[in-house]
Design a protein around this motif. Structure first.
Motif, PDB file in Angstrom:
ATOM      1  N   ARG A  28      -5.775   6.928   1.565  1.00 51.66           N
ATOM      2  CA  ARG A  28      -5.417   7.435   2.834  1.00 51.66           C
ATOM      3  C   ARG A  28      -5.722   6.099   4.000  1.00 51.66           C
ATOM      4  NH1 ARG A  28      -8.577   8.131   7.520  1.00 51.66           N
ATOM      5  NH2 ARG A  28     -10.430   7.801   6.339  1.00 51.66           N
ATOM      6  N   ARG A  29      -6.811   5.206   3.630  1.00 52.19           N
ATOM      7  CA  ARG A  29      -6.722   4.033   4.493  1.00 52.19           C
ATOM      8  C   ARG A  29      -5.720   3.158   4.268  1.00 52.19           C
ATOM      9  NH1 ARG A  29     -13.478   3.372   5.205  1.00 52.19           N
ATOM     10  NH2 ARG A  29     -12.896   2.051   6.363  1.00 52.19           N
ATOM     11  N   ARG A  30      -5.264   3.091   3.070  1.00 48.30           N
ATOM     12  CA  ARG A  30      -4.105   2.328   2.771  1.00 48.30           C
ATOM     13  C   ARG A  30      -2.823   2.846   3.503  1.00 48.30           C
ATOM     14  NH1 ARG A  30      -4.962   1.733  -2.024  1.00 48.30           N
ATOM     15  NH2 ARG A  30      -3.406   3.323  -3.002  1.00 48.30           N
ATOM     16  N   ASN A  31      -2.708   4.145   3.538  1.00 46.34           N
ATOM     17  CA  ASN A  31      -1.346   4.556   4.211  1.00 46.34           C
ATOM     18  C   ASN A  31      -1.778   4.475   5.745  1.00 46.34           C
ATOM     19  OD1 ASN A  31      -0.306   5.243   1.659  1.00 46.34           O
ATOM     20  ND2 ASN A  31      -1.112   7.573   1.847  1.00 46.34           N
ATOM     21  N   LEU A  32      -2.756   4.666   6.317  1.00 46.70           N
ATOM     22  CA  LEU A  32      -3.068   4.397   7.487  1.00 46.70           C
ATOM     23  C   LEU A  32      -2.597   3.021   8.104  1.00 46.70           C
ATOM     24  CD1 LEU A  32      -6.591   5.996   8.357  1.00 46.70           C
ATOM     25  CD2 LEU A  32      -4.285   6.877   9.291  1.00 46.70           C
ATOM     26  N   SER A  33      -2.932   2.158   7.247  1.00 47.37           N
ATOM     27  CA  SER A  33      -2.726   0.785   7.504  1.00 47.37           C
ATOM     28  C   SER A  33      -1.144   0.283   7.474  1.00 47.37           C
ATOM     29  CB  SER A  33      -3.239  -0.422   6.472  1.00 47.37           C
ATOM     30  OG  SER A  33      -2.915  -1.445   6.587  1.00 47.37           O
ATOM     31  N   THR A  34      -0.549   1.071   6.393  1.00 51.87           N
ATOM     32  CA  THR A  34       1.046   0.952   6.458  1.00 51.87           C
ATOM     33  C   THR A  34       1.723   1.471   7.513  1.00 51.87           C
ATOM     34  OG1 THR A  34       0.898   1.072   3.883  1.00 51.87           O
ATOM     35  CG2 THR A  34       2.998   1.801   4.929  1.00 51.87           C
TER      36      THR A  34
ATOM     37  N   VAL B 156      10.981   7.809   5.825  1.00 51.09           N
ATOM     38  CA  VAL B 156      11.755   7.282   5.218  1.00 51.09           C
ATOM     39  C   VAL B 156      11.305   5.944   4.637  1.00 51.09           C
ATOM     40  CG1 VAL B 156      14.092   6.186   4.916  1.00 51.09           C
ATOM     41  CG2 VAL B 156      13.779   8.312   6.096  1.00 51.09           C
ATOM     42  N   GLN B 157      10.570   5.327   5.286  1.00 52.32           N
ATOM     43  CA  GLN B 157      10.199   3.783   5.298  1.00 52.32           C
ATOM     44  C   GLN B 157       8.979   3.882   4.425  1.00 52.32           C
ATOM     45  OE1 GLN B 157      10.081   0.788   8.387  1.00 52.32           O
ATOM     46  NE2 GLN B 157      11.741   2.128   9.711  1.00 52.32           N
ATOM     47  N   THR B 158       8.184   4.848   4.294  1.00 52.24           N
ATOM     48  CA  THR B 158       6.876   4.850   3.525  1.00 52.24           C
ATOM     49  C   THR B 158       7.190   5.543   2.179  1.00 52.24           C
ATOM     50  OG1 THR B 158       6.169   6.755   4.752  1.00 52.24           O
ATOM     51  CG2 THR B 158       5.451   4.789   5.678  1.00 52.24           C
ATOM     52  N   GLY B 159       8.129   6.333   2.130  1.00 48.90           N
ATOM     53  CA  GLY B 159       8.372   7.304   0.946  1.00 48.90           C
ATOM     54  C   GLY B 159       7.238   8.514   1.067  1.00 48.90           C
ATOM     55  N   LEU B 160       6.584   8.534   1.961  1.00 46.42           N
ATOM     56  CA  LEU B 160       5.759   9.931   2.126  1.00 46.42           C
ATOM     57  C   LEU B 160       6.256  11.028   2.578  1.00 46.42           C
ATOM     58  CD1 LEU B 160       2.530   7.703   3.703  1.00 46.42           C
ATOM     59  CD2 LEU B 160       2.871   8.408   1.356  1.00 46.42           C
ATOM     60  N   ASN B 161       5.613  12.132   2.468  1.00 44.66           N
ATOM     61  CA  ASN B 161       6.372  13.452   2.863  1.00 44.66           C
ATOM     62  C   ASN B 161       5.932  13.487   4.365  1.00 44.66           C
ATOM     63  OD1 ASN B 161       3.944  14.776   3.226  1.00 44.66           O
ATOM     64  ND2 ASN B 161       3.711  15.143   0.883  1.00 44.66           N
ATOM     65  N   ARG B 162       6.627  14.563   5.058  1.00 44.26           N
ATOM     66  CA  ARG B 162       6.657  14.630   6.635  1.00 44.26           C
ATOM     67  C   ARG B 162       5.192  15.110   6.888  1.00 44.26           C
ATOM     68  NH1 ARG B 162      11.513  18.581   7.726  1.00 44.26           N
ATOM     69  NH2 ARG B 162      10.801  19.539   6.005  1.00 44.26           N
ATOM     70  N   SER B 163       4.684  16.085   6.244  1.00 37.79           N
ATOM     71  CA  SER B 163       3.153  16.542   6.442  1.00 37.79           C
ATOM     72  C   SER B 163       2.089  15.208   6.462  1.00 37.79           C
ATOM     73  CB  SER B 163       2.837  17.670   5.465  1.00 37.79           C
ATOM     74  OG  SER B 163       2.771  17.431   4.362  1.00 37.79           O
ATOM     75  N   THR B 164       2.331  14.484   5.621  1.00 44.94           N
ATOM     76  CA  THR B 164       1.431  13.524   5.355  1.00 44.94           C
ATOM     77  C   THR B 164       1.366  12.464   6.656  1.00 44.94           C
ATOM     78  OG1 THR B 164       1.350  13.684   2.878  1.00 44.94           O
ATOM     79  CG2 THR B 164       0.573  11.532   3.856  1.00 44.94           C
TER      80      THR B 164
ATOM     81  N   ARG C 260       8.925   9.894  13.601  1.00 43.79           N
ATOM     82  CA  ARG C 260       8.285  10.348  12.530  1.00 43.79           C
ATOM     83  C   ARG C 260       9.335  10.353  11.303  1.00 43.79           C
ATOM     84  NH1 ARG C 260       5.116  15.708  12.867  1.00 43.79           N
ATOM     85  NH2 ARG C 260       4.025  15.392  15.129  1.00 43.79           N
ATOM     86  N   ALA C 261      10.468  10.824  11.447  1.00 45.99           N
ATOM     87  CA  ALA C 261      11.604  10.836  10.203  1.00 45.99           C
ATOM     88  C   ALA C 261      11.658   9.459   9.555  1.00 45.99           C
ATOM     89  CB  ALA C 261      12.786  11.183  10.820  1.00 45.99           C
ATOM     90  N   GLU C 262      11.545   8.327  10.739  1.00 43.54           N
ATOM     91  CA  GLU C 262      11.921   7.037  10.153  1.00 43.54           C
ATOM     92  C   GLU C 262      10.698   6.619   9.291  1.00 43.54           C
ATOM     93  OE1 GLU C 262      14.564   5.066  13.476  1.00 43.54           O
ATOM     94  OE2 GLU C 262      12.722   5.443  14.165  1.00 43.54           O
ATOM     95  N   LEU C 263       9.435   6.908   9.831  1.00 42.46           N
ATOM     96  CA  LEU C 263       8.327   6.579   8.946  1.00 42.46           C
ATOM     97  C   LEU C 263       8.194   7.076   7.584  1.00 42.46           C
ATOM     98  CD1 LEU C 263       5.529   6.721  11.894  1.00 42.46           C
ATOM     99  CD2 LEU C 263       6.360   4.797  10.581  1.00 42.46           C
TER     100      LEU C 263
END
Length: 388
Positions: free
Chosen positions: A12-18, A36-44, A31-34
């Motif tokens: 979680r903390r690593r994802n916050l940093s990203t 795509v760039q992170t590979g995380l799902n929309r809810s995350t 949010r849509a661009e984030l």
């Protein structure tokens, strides 16, 4: 023993940093661009953005209407409240600025000095300038730290200035002195290294993984190197002292000093002298160089070109960069005759190493050092938004 909960917290903390890093460098992302760039799902992404907003680090705005099908994605921007204080002490002035996320330089004070200041005098001046800036920005702004861009060798482990030759500082615990005087966390690094990082993140070097940066200022010439996307510091943080190298010149008549270093030979003071000027900011100096038809001025520009291009050729042969960035008066020198300058570099460079190399002036101009210093101060926040 590391539990599953510990692992989830670390993720979680690593994802916050990203996410914060992407917004910091991108400035305005949906949010849509984030996603795509992170590979995380929309809810995350939605949960991470909400947490960062709760921490006062980003703000989410309602998207404007668009012609695209579907509901538009909310925009995520840096919160304007977190800032860093950036400091650059030089032989002729001390500059202090307020820099927010996304490399936003909000305020700048240049305090000129009529003598080379001691560390104690510098701290006193910096404390006064910071107090002035605090009044300007108001109590709602959150200063996350102070970053110092020092024209000299700074030990990475503790921020001690080992040697700043033009300031006359040796073994100076400047970060501790600043912390004692202002009660804020302080970090320090070589000024050109910080400018190289700033250019790579926000300037002409954006998305370039291998670059060499050289800056010319009142304190001489400094350099920074980015290799595979990371700053090259060396074992103790002293890498990049190009100004202290002694270029080998084929024609001894090109030497202005016996056994001189690069910064002895390629010198802002020499340019001012032949122009008949005692002082000038970078834009005035460049305009004067470009407008001059005086043979003495033109000859000095050509001589400094021949010396500097040998030094750059050596750097390209050793480091094989994609980009060479020139800042300060070095950018002005290049602007006087860019085609001739580039041809001189090519002449002394191994052909294979020269392939694809670009030489460009710094994109951040006078803001580069302040932005780099701010990046240093903001690093703990960007690395761990929840814990900083």
């Amino acid at each position: 023993m590391v539990t599953r909960g510990d692992k989830l917290e670390s993720v979680r903390r690593r994802n916050l940093s990203t996410v914060l890093g992407l917004v910091h460098r991108g400035g305005d992302l949906s949010r849509a661009e984030l996603t795509v760039q992170t590979g995380l799902n929309r809810s995350t992404i939605a949960a991470l953005v909400a947490e960062l907003e709760g921490l006062g680090l980003v703000v989410e705005t309602t998207p404007s209407a668009s012609k695209r099908v579907g509901r538009p994605s909310p925009r995520v921007l840096p919160d304007p409240r977190p800032v860093a204080i950036a400091v650059n002490p030089e032989v002729d002035a001390i500059t202090v600025g307020v820099v927010g996320l996304c490399a936003r330089v909000e305020h700048r004070i240049r305090h000129e000095v009529d003598h080379i200041v001691t560390p104690e005098e510098a701290v006193e001046i910096i404390a006064r300038l910071v107090a002035d800036l605090q009044e300007r920005i108001g109590a709602e702004r959150r200063i996350r730290g102070i970053g110092l861009a020092i024209p000299g060798l700074v030990r990475a482990a503790d921020g001690v200035v080992r040697w700043a030759p033009h300031l006359g500082w040796r073994e100076t615990p400047i970060t501790r002195m600043i912390e004692d005087a202002l009660g804020m966390p302080a970090t320090a690094e070589n000024d050109a290294t910080l400018a190289a990082i700033a250019e790579r993140e926000f300037g002409v070097g954006r998305d370039v993984d291998d670059l060499v940066y050289l800056n010319g200022g009142a304190s001489g010439i400094g350099g920074g190197v980015i290799v595979r996307g990371l700053p090259l510091g060396g074992v103790a943080g002293y890498a990049g002292e190009f100004g202290q190298n002694r270029p080998g010149l084929a024609n001894l008549d090109d030497r202005a000093t016996e056994h001189g270093t690069l910064e002895d030979e390629v010198s802002r003071a020499r340019l001012l002298r032949v122009l008949g000027m005692s002082t000038a900011d970078e834009s005035t100096l460049e305009a004067s160089l470009l407008a001059s038809t005086d043979e003495t001025v033109l000859a000095e520009i050509a001589r400094q070109h021949r010396v500097l291009t040998v030094a750059l050729s050596n750097a390209i042969n050793v480091l094989n960069p994609e980009l060479v960035v020139l800042g300060g008066f070095l950018a002005s020198l290049h602007a006087c005759a860019p085609e001739r300058f580039d041809a001189l570099v090519e002449r002394s460079t191994v052909p294979a190493a020269w392939e694809g190399v670009r030489i460009e002036r710094a994109g951040l101009a006078q803001d580069g050092l302040l932005i780099g210093a701010a990046e240093l101060a903001l690093a703990p926040l960007l690395q761990d938004p929840a814990g900083a």
